[in-house]
Design a protein around this motif. Structure first.
Motif, PDB file in Angstrom:
ATOM      1  N   LEU A  35       0.832  -1.210   0.000  1.00  0.00           N
ATOM      2  CA  LEU A  35       0.000   0.000   0.000  1.00  0.00           C
ATOM      3  C   LEU A  35       0.865   1.259   0.000  1.00  0.00           C
ATOM      4  CD1 LEU A  35      -2.778  -0.959   2.568  1.00  0.00           C
ATOM      5  CD2 LEU A  35      -3.115  -0.395   0.169  1.00  0.00           C
ATOM      6  N   GLN A  36       1.906   1.248   0.822  1.00  0.00           N
ATOM      7  CA  GLN A  36       2.775   2.415   0.907  1.00  0.00           C
ATOM      8  C   GLN A  36       3.448   2.686  -0.423  1.00  0.00           C
ATOM      9  OE1 GLN A  36       5.811   2.147   3.911  1.00  0.00           O
ATOM     10  NE2 GLN A  36       6.157   4.345   3.907  1.00  0.00           N
ATOM     11  N   LYS A  37       3.912   1.644  -1.082  1.00  0.00           N
ATOM     12  CA  LYS A  37       4.588   1.811  -2.369  1.00  0.00           C
ATOM     13  C   LYS A  37       3.607   2.243  -3.449  1.00  0.00           C
ATOM     14  CE  LYS A  37       7.332  -0.670  -5.754  1.00  0.00           C
ATOM     15  NZ  LYS A  37       7.827  -1.960  -6.184  1.00  0.00           N
ATOM     16  N   GLU A  38       2.473   1.569  -3.550  1.00  0.00           N
ATOM     17  CA  GLU A  38       1.510   1.842  -4.617  1.00  0.00           C
ATOM     18  C   GLU A  38       0.870   3.220  -4.479  1.00  0.00           C
ATOM     19  OE1 GLU A  38      -0.372   1.134  -8.118  1.00  0.00           O
ATOM     20  OE2 GLU A  38       1.135  -0.139  -7.179  1.00  0.00           O
ATOM     21  N   LEU A  39       0.619   3.651  -3.259  1.00  0.00           N
ATOM     22  CA  LEU A  39      -0.042   4.930  -3.030  1.00  0.00           C
ATOM     23  C   LEU A  39       0.929   6.061  -2.725  1.00  0.00           C
ATOM     24  CD1 LEU A  39      -3.012   3.610  -0.875  1.00  0.00           C
ATOM     25  CD2 LEU A  39      -3.002   4.124  -3.324  1.00  0.00           C
ATOM     26  N   SER A  40       2.229   5.775  -2.807  1.00  0.00           N
ATOM     27  CA  SER A  40       3.274   6.760  -2.507  1.00  0.00           C
ATOM     28  C   SER A  40       3.019   7.427  -1.161  1.00  0.00           C
ATOM     29  CB  SER A  40       3.351   7.814  -3.611  1.00  0.00           C
ATOM     30  OG  SER A  40       3.613   7.219  -4.843  1.00  0.00           O
ATOM     31  N   ALA A  41       2.777   6.613  -0.173  1.00  0.00           N
ATOM     32  CA  ALA A  41       2.418   7.112   1.152  1.00  0.00           C
ATOM     33  C   ALA A  41       3.639   7.218   2.053  1.00  0.00           C
ATOM     34  CB  ALA A  41       1.400   6.173   1.797  1.00  0.00           C
ATOM     35  N   THR A  42       3.535   8.099   3.010  1.00  0.00           N
ATOM     36  CA  THR A  42       4.563   8.201   4.039  1.00  0.00           C
ATOM     37  C   THR A  42       4.228   7.202   5.147  1.00  0.00           C
ATOM     38  OG1 THR A  42       3.325   9.860   5.272  1.00  0.00           O
ATOM     39  CG2 THR A  42       4.822  10.661   3.552  1.00  0.00           C
ATOM     40  N   TRP A  48      -2.177   5.792   9.412  1.00  0.00           N
ATOM     41  CA  TRP A  48      -3.589   6.146   9.366  1.00  0.00           C
ATOM     42  C   TRP A  48      -4.437   4.991   8.837  1.00  0.00           C
ATOM     43  CZ3 TRP A  48      -6.539   9.468  11.634  1.00  0.00           C
ATOM     44  CH2 TRP A  48      -5.986  10.649  12.135  1.00  0.00           C
ATOM     45  N   VAL A  49      -3.891   4.226   7.913  1.00  0.00           N
ATOM     46  CA  VAL A  49      -4.622   3.059   7.404  1.00  0.00           C
ATOM     47  C   VAL A  49      -4.873   2.073   8.539  1.00  0.00           C
ATOM     48  CG1 VAL A  49      -4.478   1.062   5.862  1.00  0.00           C
ATOM     49  CG2 VAL A  49      -3.770   3.313   5.049  1.00  0.00           C
ATOM     50  N   VAL A  50      -3.846   1.801   9.334  1.00  0.00           N
ATOM     51  CA  VAL A  50      -3.979   0.870  10.458  1.00  0.00           C
ATOM     52  C   VAL A  50      -4.979   1.405  11.480  1.00  0.00           C
ATOM     53  CG1 VAL A  50      -2.749  -0.231  12.369  1.00  0.00           C
ATOM     54  CG2 VAL A  50      -1.667  -0.058  10.130  1.00  0.00           C
ATOM     55  N   GLU A  51      -4.870   2.677  11.796  1.00  0.00           N
ATOM     56  CA  GLU A  51      -5.767   3.273  12.793  1.00  0.00           C
ATOM     57  C   GLU A  51      -7.207   3.322  12.293  1.00  0.00           C
ATOM     58  OE1 GLU A  51      -4.814   3.703  15.813  1.00  0.00           O
ATOM     59  OE2 GLU A  51      -2.755   3.235  15.275  1.00  0.00           O
ATOM     60  N   ALA A  52      -7.396   3.626  11.017  1.00  0.00           N
ATOM     61  CA  ALA A  52      -8.750   3.650  10.455  1.00  0.00           C
ATOM     62  C   ALA A  52      -9.365   2.255  10.498  1.00  0.00           C
ATOM     63  CB  ALA A  52      -8.726   4.178   9.026  1.00  0.00           C
ATOM     64  N   THR A 110      -8.270   5.587  -0.791  1.00  0.00           N
ATOM     65  CA  THR A 110      -7.566   6.822  -1.118  1.00  0.00           C
ATOM     66  C   THR A 110      -8.400   8.039  -0.756  1.00  0.00           C
ATOM     67  OG1 THR A 110      -8.376   6.828  -3.395  1.00  0.00           O
ATOM     68  CG2 THR A 110      -6.263   5.764  -2.997  1.00  0.00           C
ATOM     69  N   LEU A 111      -9.711   7.943  -0.894  1.00  0.00           N
ATOM     70  CA  LEU A 111     -10.560   9.072  -0.522  1.00  0.00           C
ATOM     71  C   LEU A 111     -10.563   9.295   0.983  1.00  0.00           C
ATOM     72  CD1 LEU A 111     -13.628   8.501  -2.855  1.00  0.00           C
ATOM     73  CD2 LEU A 111     -11.825  10.201  -3.106  1.00  0.00           C
ATOM     74  N   LEU A 115      -4.483   9.564   0.609  1.00  0.00           N
ATOM     75  CA  LEU A 115      -3.309   9.086  -0.108  1.00  0.00           C
ATOM     76  C   LEU A 115      -3.600   9.093  -1.597  1.00  0.00           C
ATOM     77  CD1 LEU A 115      -2.440   6.053   2.159  1.00  0.00           C
ATOM     78  CD2 LEU A 115      -1.432   8.325   2.228  1.00  0.00           C
ATOM     79  N   LYS A 116      -2.627   9.451  -2.400  1.00  0.00           N
ATOM     80  CA  LYS A 116      -2.829   9.510  -3.846  1.00  0.00           C
ATOM     81  C   LYS A 116      -2.115   8.321  -4.504  1.00  0.00           C
ATOM     82  CE  LYS A 116      -3.947  14.214  -4.059  1.00  0.00           C
ATOM     83  NZ  LYS A 116      -4.663  14.188  -2.866  1.00  0.00           N
ATOM     84  N   PRO A 117      -2.792   7.629  -5.434  1.00  0.00           N
ATOM     85  CA  PRO A 117      -2.148   6.501  -6.102  1.00  0.00           C
ATOM     86  C   PRO A 117      -1.028   6.961  -7.022  1.00  0.00           C
ATOM     87  CG  PRO A 117      -4.252   6.939  -7.094  1.00  0.00           C
ATOM     88  CD  PRO A 117      -4.142   7.838  -5.903  1.00  0.00           C
ATOM     89  N   ARG A 118      -0.050   6.121  -7.178  1.00  0.00           N
ATOM     90  CA  ARG A 118       1.064   6.399  -8.075  1.00  0.00           C
ATOM     91  C   ARG A 118       0.662   5.913  -9.453  1.00  0.00           C
ATOM     92  NH1 ARG A 118       6.313   2.976  -8.050  1.00  0.00           N
ATOM     93  NH2 ARG A 118       4.618   1.550  -7.771  1.00  0.00           N
TER      94      ARG A 118
END
Length: 119
Positions: A35-42, A48-52, A110-111, A115-118
């Motif tokens: 997810l981090q790689k595909e969405l270029s996330a920090t 935030w994904v885990v917490e959500a 992403t919404l 996070l924005k997809p790469r």
């Protein structure tokens, strides 16, 4: 004798539900690097994904308990297992390695997270 058989089914259902929750949480954590790689996330975005996920799980636990009191625990449990299976199958049919499409579970992710997809 019947009570013993009934309690074994209750135990099996409890183990099934607990196992599903554990495996689902594990899958989320295993998928984080992808997810981090595909969405270029920090790292913060991935957190935030885990917490959500944890927040949604805890909220649905309360709702499920209330629905179980009202409609019956067995019915709500079976509906929950069915919804979980259908949701898991839909996510499996949407490959993360391709672009994020509108209407897909990852588009919703992403919404929600920003996070924005790469592409």
């Amino acid at each position: 004798m019947k009570s013993n058989r009934h309690s074994r089914w209750v135990l099996a259902a409890t183990i099934l539900a607990s196992s599903m929750a554990f495996i689902d949480g594990t899958v989320v954590n295993v998928a984080l690097p992808a997810l981090q790689k595909e969405l270029s996330a920090t790292a913060i975005g991935v957190q935030w994904v885990v917490e959500a996920y944890a927040l949604l799980l805890s909220a649905l636990l309360l709702v499920g308990g209330s629905l179980g009191d009202h409609y019956g625990r067995r019915r709500v449990f079976l509906i929950g297992v069915l919804v979980f299976a259908v949701a898991s199958a839909s996510v499996c049919s949407d490959p993360l390695t391709k672009t994020v499409r509108n209407g897909s579970p990852f588009h919703s992710l992403t919404l929600i997270t920003g996070l924005k997809p790469r592409c």
